[in-house]
Each structure stands twice: as C-alpha cells, then as structure tokens.
Design a protein around this motif. Structure first.
Motif, PDB file in Angstrom:
ATOM      1  N   SER A   1      -5.224   1.625  -3.243  1.00 26.93           N
ATOM      2  CA  SER A   1      -6.098   0.423  -3.464  1.00 26.93           C
ATOM      3  C   SER A   1      -5.756  -0.468  -4.546  1.00 26.93           C
ATOM      4  O   SER A   1      -4.554  -0.925  -4.687  1.00 26.93           O
ATOM      5  N   GLN A   2      -6.538  -0.602  -5.574  1.00 26.15           N
ATOM      6  CA  GLN A   2      -6.085  -1.422  -6.892  1.00 26.15           C
ATOM      7  C   GLN A   2      -5.661  -0.547  -7.917  1.00 26.15           C
ATOM      8  O   GLN A   2      -5.802  -1.190  -9.210  1.00 26.15           O
ATOM      9  N   ARG A   3      -5.538   0.879  -7.750  1.00 20.58           N
ATOM     10  CA  ARG A   3      -5.029   1.445  -8.868  1.00 20.58           C
ATOM     11  C   ARG A   3      -3.803   2.021  -8.695  1.00 20.58           C
ATOM     12  O   ARG A   3      -3.134   2.216  -7.379  1.00 20.58           O
TER      13      ARG A   3
ATOM     14  N   LYS B   1       1.021  -1.408  -0.055  1.00 17.32           N
ATOM     15  CA  LYS B   1       0.003  -0.068   0.022  1.00 17.32           C
ATOM     16  C   LYS B   1       0.951   1.097   0.035  1.00 17.32           C
ATOM     17  O   LYS B   1       1.955   1.099   0.346  1.00 17.32           O
TER      18      LYS B   1
ATOM     19  N   ALA C   1      -0.739  -4.517  -7.144  1.00 21.92           N
ATOM     20  CA  ALA C   1      -1.893  -4.588  -7.600  1.00 21.92           C
ATOM     21  C   ALA C   1      -1.969  -5.446  -8.928  1.00 21.92           C
ATOM     22  O   ALA C   1      -2.768  -5.517  -9.819  1.00 21.92           O
TER      23      ALA C   1
ATOM     24  N   ARG D   1       0.480   3.203  -4.944  1.00 22.87           N
ATOM     25  CA  ARG D   1      -0.353   2.423  -5.108  1.00 22.87           C
ATOM     26  C   ARG D   1      -1.933   2.904  -4.222  1.00 22.87           C
ATOM     27  O   ARG D   1      -1.603   3.112  -2.914  1.00 22.87           O
TER      28      ARG D   1
ATOM     29  N   GLU E   1      -5.126  -0.302 -13.427  1.00 27.71           N
ATOM     30  CA  GLU E   1      -5.673  -1.205 -12.354  1.00 27.71           C
ATOM     31  C   GLU E   1      -5.473  -2.706 -12.470  1.00 27.71           C
ATOM     32  O   GLU E   1      -5.260  -3.116 -13.587  1.00 27.71           O
ATOM     33  N   GLU E   2      -5.749  -3.106 -11.355  1.00 25.81           N
ATOM     34  CA  GLU E   2      -5.810  -4.830 -11.191  1.00 25.81           C
ATOM     35  C   GLU E   2      -6.665  -5.258 -12.252  1.00 25.81           C
ATOM     36  O   GLU E   2      -7.929  -4.939 -12.478  1.00 25.81           O
TER      37      GLU E   2
END
Length: 260
Positions: free
Chosen positions: A125-127, A88, A108, A123, A157-158
């Motif tokens: 979250s997932q972005r 993170k 991610a 990072r 993004e993931e």
C-alpha cells in the motif's frame, strides 16, 4: 529464471459449526475484496506478475529485475535518467552502472536512487521497505534523503521521512527469489502480511494476534502447507472462505465458538 507456483488449493475448512463472526465475515467478503481492488494504473503496468508467480526481466541497459508475487511496475528510460515506478508488490533490482543516467525507483511518493548496486523494494500500500544487499542507495521521502548501505534496511510511508536504518540479514534477504520465505523471530502479524501476497484474495486479521514470534523456512509453492504449520504451532485459528482467509487469536475464537 521464471518460476510459477503450483495452483493454490485452499485447505478444507474445519468441520465444526460456523462461528457467528464467520457468518458475518462471509457476508462482508465481497466488500472486503472489492475495497482492496488495485488502482487503474496498475493494470497498465509494463511488467507484472500474478499471485504466486515470480519472474525475471532484463531491462534495455542490461539491469535485471526480479518481480515477486502480485507485483506491477512500469519503466521510463530517457537519455539522462532510468526510472522505475513500483506500483505494487516487491522487486529486487540488480543495476548496471551508468554514471550519466541515474537509476531511480519511485514508490509511494518516495524514491530510491542507485548507480550500481543490488537492492530490494517492497511496497505494501503506502508503506515501503528498502533493503540493500550490495553497494549503496539513497532513499528520499518527504523532502529528506538518507543513505543506505549494504546490510541495511529502512521503511518510509507516503508523506513521511524515512525511518532510521537497521540491520538487514543478508542470509535471509530476498529469499523469495529462491522460492522460500524465511522468518527469524518475526511477529505473527508481519508473517501473515508476507504470506498474503502469495494467496488469491485477502487475509484479514480479526482482533489482536498473540505477541509471539515465528522462525522457520517455508516453501512458497506450498501456501496450504504454510497455513497448516502456523495453525498447529501458533495460538491462532485460521478459517478460509472463498477469496478470504480470516486469522484469529485462538483464545478469542474459542470464546465465541458454540459451547465456548
């Protein structure tokens, strides 16, 4: 050098009757904080920083990593590969060259590979956003690889391929390393997203913020000052609850205020 921000003291809430939505937000505050809890593996990271803390670490091969506020990463070195897992937050990497051992940052579901270079990985979250300030890297996600050169950045993004690259302003890149946040016509929503990492608790944007751009230089050791400037210069209302800051369009806030 390690720099630690001063203890954060939230500015006093405006002396006015509570808005109806503030009462509701207060009831949801605990839920909002708990829903944003970090995954368990974050707590077992090799290196991490607290909210408001920034620090420099030197890896066993001499490469250096600057960790921004609220960041966690783990290091996996083998005889043939140097791998970092960014769990993170944001980190700036200065990589020592070693052609026999690629240097790869995982985040991610994607990866950023460099041989000898300087780049930033952020990072949220997932972005993930990657910016290169020296040399060149290869960004891979969802089976697609994209080269990224100096003064370029991109997002992914993931589960999705990298976006097209765009220009990175080298004068403002990684300003957080110098204890500054520099915005050059950045949307309000992005500004508050950046500020959130330097605050305890969460920032919640209630509704749609005005379509205005923010420019300015802010001191990371003065988060209350940043919020004060934004509340005076931008068409927003900022309300603070324990571990929760609510940002609202000023027009919308006035409509629901008593007598509004």
């Amino acid at each position: 050098q390690t720099r630690t921000a001063e203890t954060f003291v939230p500015p006093a809430v405006k002396q006015r009757r509570p808005l109806r939505w503030v009462a509701a937000a207060a009831g949801l505050a605990a839920l909002a904080v708990s829903s944003l809890s970090d995954p368990v593996h974050v707590y077992f990271a090799d290196h991490s920083t607290a909210v408001g803390e920034r620090k420099l670490i030197t890896l066993e091969d001499g490469s250096q990593v600057w960790l921004n506020s609220a960041t966690a990463l783990s290091v996996h070195y083998t005889a043939g590969r140097r791998e970092i897992s960014l769990l993170k937050g944001e980190a700036l990497f200065q990589v020592n060259k070693d052609a026999s051992r690629p240097f790869v940052v995982q985040a991610a579901g994607g990866s950023v590979q460099a041989v000898g270079t300087r780049f930033d990985v952020d990072r949220q979250s997932q972005r993930v956003r990657v910016g290169v300030t020296e040399g060149e890297v290869k960004v891979s996600s969802a089976g697609q690889a994209v080269p990224l050169k100096i003064a370029q950045q991109l997002d992914f993004e993931e589960g999705s391929p990298p976006s097209a690259s765009h220009t990175l302003d080298l004068n403002t890149a990684a300003a957080w390393q110098r204890g500054k946040l520099i915005f050059n016509r950045r949307p309000l929503s992005e500004v508050f997203a950046d500020i959130e990492r330097y605050m305890p608790g969460s920032v919640v944007v209630a509704g749609q913020l005005p379509d205005t751009a923010v420019s300015g230089v802010f001191n990371l050791d003065d988060v209350p000052g940043m919020l004060s400037v934004l509340s005076r210069t931008q068409p927003v209302r900022i309300y603070q609850l324990p571990w929760l800051t609510v940002v609202m369009n000023a027009q919308s806030a006035d409509k629901v205020a008593p007598g509004g």
